[in-house]
Structure formats: structure tokens, C-alpha cells
Design a protein around this motif. Structure first.
Motif, short mmCIF file in Angstrom:
data_model
loop_
_atom_site.label_atom_id
_atom_site.label_comp_id
_atom_site.label_asym_id
_atom_site.label_seq_id
_atom_site.Cartn_x
_atom_site.Cartn_y
_atom_site.Cartn_z
N LEU A 120 -7.08 -5.47 -6.74
CA LEU A 120 -7.49 -4.69 -6.48
C LEU A 120 -8.15 -3.89 -5.62
CD1 LEU A 120 -8.18 -3.05 -10.39
CD2 LEU A 120 -6.45 -3.28 -9.48
N ALA A 121 -7.78 -3.60 -4.65
CA ALA A 121 -8.43 -3.86 -3.02
C ALA A 121 -7.28 -2.94 -1.75
CB ALA A 121 -8.03 -5.09 -2.33
N ASP A 122 -7.93 -2.06 -0.97
CA ASP A 122 -7.46 -1.03 -0.17
C ASP A 122 -6.86 -2.04 0.69
OD1 ASP A 122 -7.80 1.43 -1.79
OD2 ASP A 122 -10.23 1.18 -0.46
N GLY A 123 -5.42 -1.53 1.26
CA GLY A 123 -4.70 -2.46 2.75
C GLY A 123 -3.36 -2.68 2.36
N GLY A 124 -3.07 -2.64 3.52
CA GLY A 124 -1.79 -3.23 3.20
C GLY A 124 -0.82 -3.78 2.35
N ASN A 125 -1.63 -5.01 1.85
CA ASN A 125 -1.09 -5.69 1.38
C ASN A 125 -1.05 -5.63 -0.47
OD1 ASN A 125 -0.59 -8.05 3.36
ND2 ASN A 125 -2.39 -8.76 3.24
N SER A 126 -2.65 -4.33 -0.12
CA SER A 126 -1.94 -4.34 -1.58
C SER A 126 -1.72 -3.30 -2.46
CB SER A 126 -3.88 -4.80 -2.27
OG SER A 126 -4.62 -4.24 -3.67
N PHE A 127 -1.06 -3.13 -3.62
CA PHE A 127 -1.12 -1.89 -3.86
C PHE A 127 -1.58 -1.09 -4.00
CE2 PHE A 127 2.27 -4.60 -5.90
CZ PHE A 127 3.34 -4.44 -4.91
N GLY A 128 -3.53 -1.17 -3.94
CA GLY A 128 -4.24 -0.01 -4.15
C GLY A 128 -5.61 -0.96 -5.25
N THR A 129 -6.26 0.18 -5.44
CA THR A 129 -7.37 0.73 -6.36
C THR A 129 -7.08 0.93 -7.91
OG1 THR A 129 -8.26 2.86 -5.74
CG2 THR A 129 -8.59 0.44 -4.38
N ASP A 130 -6.23 1.27 -8.12
CA ASP A 130 -5.74 1.88 -9.45
C ASP A 130 -4.72 0.50 -10.15
OD1 ASP A 130 -4.14 3.20 -11.36
OD2 ASP A 130 -5.37 4.98 -11.20
N SER A 142 0.84 -1.46 -0.28
CA SER A 142 -0.18 -0.23 0.34
C SER A 142 0.92 1.29 0.32
CB SER A 142 -0.84 -0.29 1.44
OG SER A 142 -0.40 0.04 2.39
N GLU A 143 1.76 1.48 0.51
CA GLU A 143 2.21 2.34 0.77
C GLU A 143 4.01 2.45 -0.95
OE1 GLU A 143 3.77 2.44 5.38
OE2 GLU A 143 5.67 0.70 4.08
N LEU A 144 3.41 1.74 -0.82
CA LEU A 144 4.54 1.39 -2.52
C LEU A 144 3.40 2.22 -4.16
CD1 LEU A 144 6.71 -1.63 -2.73
CD2 LEU A 144 7.28 0.10 -3.27
N GLY A 145 2.21 2.03 -3.24
CA GLY A 145 1.09 2.15 -4.47
C GLY A 145 1.03 3.70 -4.15
N ALA A 146 0.94 3.87 -3.11
CA ALA A 146 0.86 5.18 -2.64
C ALA A 146 1.54 5.79 -3.37
CB ALA A 146 0.86 5.40 -1.37
N SER A 147 3.22 5.42 -3.10
CA SER A 147 3.94 6.25 -3.79
C SER A 147 3.98 7.06 -5.46
CB SER A 147 5.36 5.73 -2.93
OG SER A 147 5.72 4.40 -4.57
N GLY A 148 3.36 5.74 -5.83
CA GLY A 148 3.33 5.38 -7.56
C GLY A 148 4.37 5.63 -8.31
N ASN A 149 5.73 5.03 -7.26
CA ASN A 149 6.92 5.18 -7.85
C ASN A 149 7.52 2.85 -8.22
OD1 ASN A 149 10.01 4.86 -8.87
ND2 ASN A 149 10.74 6.24 -7.03
N PRO A 150 7.48 3.29 -9.73
CA PRO A 150 7.35 1.70 -10.11
C PRO A 150 9.21 1.14 -9.54
CG PRO A 150 6.41 2.47 -11.23
CD PRO A 150 6.56 3.65 -10.66
N ASP A 151 9.94 2.11 -9.85
CA ASP A 151 10.87 2.32 -9.23
C ASP A 151 11.25 1.39 -7.89
OD1 ASP A 151 11.85 2.02 -11.33
OD2 ASP A 151 12.50 4.16 -11.63
N GLU A 152 10.51 1.76 -7.04
CA GLU A 152 10.03 1.62 -5.50
C GLU A 152 10.10 0.14 -5.20
OE1 GLU A 152 11.98 2.94 -2.69
OE2 GLU A 152 13.29 4.24 -4.12
N ALA A 153 9.08 -0.41 -5.95
CA ALA A 153 8.61 -1.71 -5.79
C ALA A 153 9.95 -2.47 -6.01
CB ALA A 153 7.88 -1.78 -6.61
N TYR A 154 10.69 -1.57 -7.34
CA TYR A 154 11.37 -2.92 -7.63
C TYR A 154 12.72 -3.39 -6.76
CZ TYR A 154 15.68 -4.99 -10.32
OH TYR A 154 16.40 -5.78 -10.75
N ASN A 155 13.04 -1.92 -6.44
CA ASN A 155 13.75 -1.71 -5.31
C ASN A 155 13.78 -2.63 -3.83
OD1 ASN A 155 15.87 -0.07 -6.81
ND2 ASN A 155 14.84 1.78 -5.81
#
Length: 429
Positions: free
Chosen positions: A245-255, A208-221
Motif C-alpha cells: 500500500l503506497a502512493d506512486g507509479g509502482n503501486s496500485f495505491g493505498t486503499d 497507479s493508473e490502474l488503481g486510480a481507474s478502480g477497474n480490476p478488469d483493466e489490471a487483468y487486460n
């Protein structure tokens, strides 16, 4: 000058031809070596661990090198007309992918049916051994793996006490197995990370934090960091890449677009650093009643993960009534698995069920496992009763309800992942 140039061209042409011939000789002999080594291993009851295969092939390769050295000593005389060797192309030399297929096919062809069926199961170490909480691999584990050559084991926090313990248990377990094992867990990042929490490691960002950041490179790192410590302890499979697609810590978000980019980079980050990625939970965890067109946004992250090379996808136990028209669990549905995941999305990797223990109130363990294989699943994840599930699938193959070719089809997908990164090591190229 012209004659000298012509001679140079002829020499270069002959040199290239000779190198291609040497490469073909080496590839062919190495292939025969793999066949012989693996066949001897099965007959003698030896384990199929990569290290043992590598050791045997390296010994055999001394003969290969001698043959290639002899080939190099052959004088190639210029020919007035092109010889058959002149038409040899690089495509005729066994490629890395072809060698992988050869290794996989050889392994599977030598396996007894009982081991083939067991290889379709990923279970807990407790289900394998009958113990309450496994924290060590000893004689009980050895005996159990000799009886049931399962394809993978799934570990959670109760199996992890400290770094030395988990390393020793996982390495010992892997060495006890006749065949390569998936050693798996669910490491999603954030506060729900099983391994990081059990060993008090520094927390990495949650989905969820990574999804909120909107930065795919952070997901890779982040994924590369997770892969680094998982691989270091002995894990080679992470079942925790949530593509829903879901809200919550285990998901990247709903977009859908954001989640797709995060899933793709997470897969890349894990698999680049030695840990296979499994996407959860296809197609959605709660039945929405939408058809394939209505699920376009939901399916997009899975497609992104597929395009990134995800090794495995877990199909959920919830029904997908908009796709199937009934309440059949998704992981038991040919429509969901064959028509949508394989057909529409073009996925040819490993498909694993979600925990079949969730279906214990509707199906027997044997019936659920058989239905999953018939639907197109490659692996069975945590059935309610492992032995009953295993015996059910074995009986179905023996009585012709499921063909052995169908089992082999799944095993090929499984073993292509297990051996994919070890072809060069095995063939000693």
C-alpha cells in the motif's frame, strides 16, 4: 426387453471398467517412463530441458500405446459377481497433480547436492559469468551453468539491446541449463517497465493508473499484454507485482480493498498467459512497528494474490519489528516467513528473499544466505557475493546445520512451478 436392458447396463459397466483399467495402465507405465528417462538423463549428463524429456517420453510412449491397444483387444465377459477391477475409481488413476509430483520428486531425487543448493539461487547473469554486462549466451555462460546450476537468472535493461538479441540470448541460456530456469525481470507497467522501455514497445498502464481507474478488469487486460510480450521474448517470471500500500507509479495505491482486487487480477492475467507472478515486498517496505492485527490492511493484498495463485512472494529486507520484536530483516525471520506468511496467510508457494546484497553491511554473504534458508525462504535473490553464498549454504548442508530434506522441501515448491504447465506435454496424454 428387460433382458436387453440388463445386458446393456452390464455392457456399459464393463466398458467403463475396461476404460478405467486402460487409463490406469497408461498412467502407471508413463510414470515409469518418466522415472527411467529422467534417471538415464542424469546418469548420462544430459540436460533436463523439457523438450528433451518430451522427446524421450514420446519415444517411450510408443510402447505405452501398444500396451493400451492390447488392453482394448481384451474381451470382457459379463461376471455374475463384481470383480476387483469393478471397484476401481477415477481417484486411483494418476491425476495431473500426482503426475506433477512424480516428475518433481524424480528430478530432485537424481540431483547431486551441489546442483540442489545452486537451484535455490536467482542471480544476475553477470554474477553467474563474471562479465560486466551480459548480452549474449556463449561458452562462458555454458561453462558457468555447468558449474553452478542456478535456479533462475534476473535480467535488466543493460542486458537488452533489441528483440532478436534478447530472444536469442534467453533461448540459448535456457537450452544450456541442466534444469529448467526461471528467466525473470521486473515489468511493472508504465514508464518504469524494463523490457518495454528497452525495446521501445507501446507503454501499458502503470499500477497507479490502474488503481486510480478502480477497474480490476483493466489490471487483468494489462497483465495479459505484459505476459504476452514477456513470454514471447523468453521470460517466464515477472517479479514486479507490487502488493504494498503506497502512493506512486509502482503501486496500485493505498486503499487495501482496491489494491487487493488489482493484485489478484494482475496475478491471473500474468499466469493465464504463461508468466509466473511474484508479489513484492512482503510484508511492507518500511518498518511500521505494527503487529499482525495492525497489519491487517497491509496483508490483505498479499492474501488476495495468494488466493489468485501467485507462484512466488518476495520478502523484504526491512525489519518488521511489530511482528518480531527486534530488527531482524524480514527475509531472515522465521516469524515473518513461517508464522505469518506460511501460517497466518496459508501460503505454500515459493518464498524468495529480496536482494541480500542490501544486507552486506550487516551480514556476510554466506551467513545471510544460510539464515534465509533456516528462516524458511526457498530462494536467495542476488546476494552480494554469489559464490560465497552458495558455498556457505552447501557447507551448512554438508555439516548438518541445514538438512538435505530442508533443501528438498524448497526444491519441490520451485519445481512444481517450473513443470506445472508441462505435465500433459511430458506425459504425451
Amino acid at each position: 426387453m428387460e433382458d436387453k436392458m440388463n445386458n446393456n447396463v452390464g455392457s456399459e459397466r464393463n466398458t467403463r471398467r475396461e476404460l478405467r483399467r486402460q487409463r490406469r495402465i497408461k498412467a502407471q507405465i508413463t510414470a515409469y517412463a518418466i522415472t527411467g528417462v529422467l534417471g538415464i538423463s542424469v546418469v548420462s549428463g544430459a540436460f533436463f530441458t523439457v523438450s528433451k524429456i518430451v522427446h524421450a517420453v514420446k519415444a517411450y510412449n510408443a510402447q505405452v500405446e501398444e500396451t493400451v491397444a492390447e488392453a482394448r483387444e481384451v474381451d470382457v465377459e459379463p461376471a455374475a459377481v463384481a470383480s476387483p477391477d469393478e471397484n476401481i475409481t477415477d481417484s486411483e488413476v494418476m491425476s495431473n497433480d500426482s503426475m506433477l509430483d512424480h516428475i518433481v520428486d524424480t528430478c530432485i531425487s537424481e540431483m547431486p547436492l551441489e546442483d540442489k543448493v545452486a537451484g535455490l539461487f536467482m542471480i544476475t547473469p553477470e554474477q553467474l559469468t563474471g562479465s560486466d554486462a551480459v548480452i549474449k549466451a556463449g561458452n562462458t555462460t555454458q561453462d558457468a551453468l555447468s558449474t553452478y546450476a542456478v535456479g533462475g537468472l534476473f535480467y535488466v535493461s543493460k542486458n537488452i539491446k533489441d528483440e532478436a538479441q534478447i530472444k536469442d540470448m534467453l533461448s540459448s541460456t535456457a537450452s544450456m541449463s541442466k534444469y529448467p530456469l526461471f528467466i525473470s525481470t521486473v515489468e511493472v507497467g508504465g514508464e518504469k517497465s524494463i523490457v518495454a522501455n528497452a525495446l521501445s514497445l507501446g507503454a501499458v498502464a502503470s499500477p497507479s493508473e490502474l488503481g486510480a481507474s478502480g477497474n480490476p478488469d483493466e489490471a487483468y487486460n494489462t497483465a495479459s499484454k505484459v505476459a504476452d510480450y514477456l513470454e514471447g521474448y523468453g521470460f517466464n517470471m515477472n517479479l514486479g507485482v507490487n502488493a504494498n500500500l503506497a502512493d506512486g507509479g509502482n503501486s496500485f495505491g493505498t486503499d487495501s480493498q482496491v489494491v487487493s482486487s488489482m493484485v489478484a487480477k494482475t496475478v491471473e492475467g500474468l499466469q493465464t498467459f504463461g508468466v509466473s507472478a511474484c508479489l513484492q515486498y512482503f510484508p511492507e517496505t518500511i518498518n511500521s512497528g505494527n503487529d499482525a492485527e495492525g497489519l491487517a490492511d497491509v496483508l490483505a493484498p498479499f492474501k488476495a494474490g495468494i488466493d489468485a495463485g501467485a507462484s512466488m512472494i518476495m520478502v523484504c529486507t526491512a525489519p518488521s519489528m511489530g511482528l518480531t520484536g527486534d530488527d531482524t530483516p524480514s527475509c531472515l525471520s522465521p516469524t515473518v516467513i513461517q508464522d505469518v506468511l506460511r501460517g497466518q496467510l496459508g501460503y505454500d508457494g515459493i518464498i524468495i528473499t529480496d536482494s541480500l546484497s542490501d544486507l552486506a553491511d550487516r551480514y556476510s554473504s554466506a551467513d545471510a544466505a544460510v539464515a534465509a534458508i533456516q528462516a524458511g525462504a526457498d530462494m536467495i535473490f542476488i546476494p552480494a557475493d554469489f559464490v560465497e553464498s552458495y558455498q556457505g549454504v552447501l557447507a551448512a548442508v554438508q555439516n548438518g546445520t541445514i538438512s538435505e530434506d530442508r533443501i528438498n522441501e524448497s526444491l519441490k515448491r520451485i519445481y512444481r512451478v517450473k513443470y506445472a504447465g508441462r505435465v500433459d506435454e511430458i506425459t504425451n496424454e
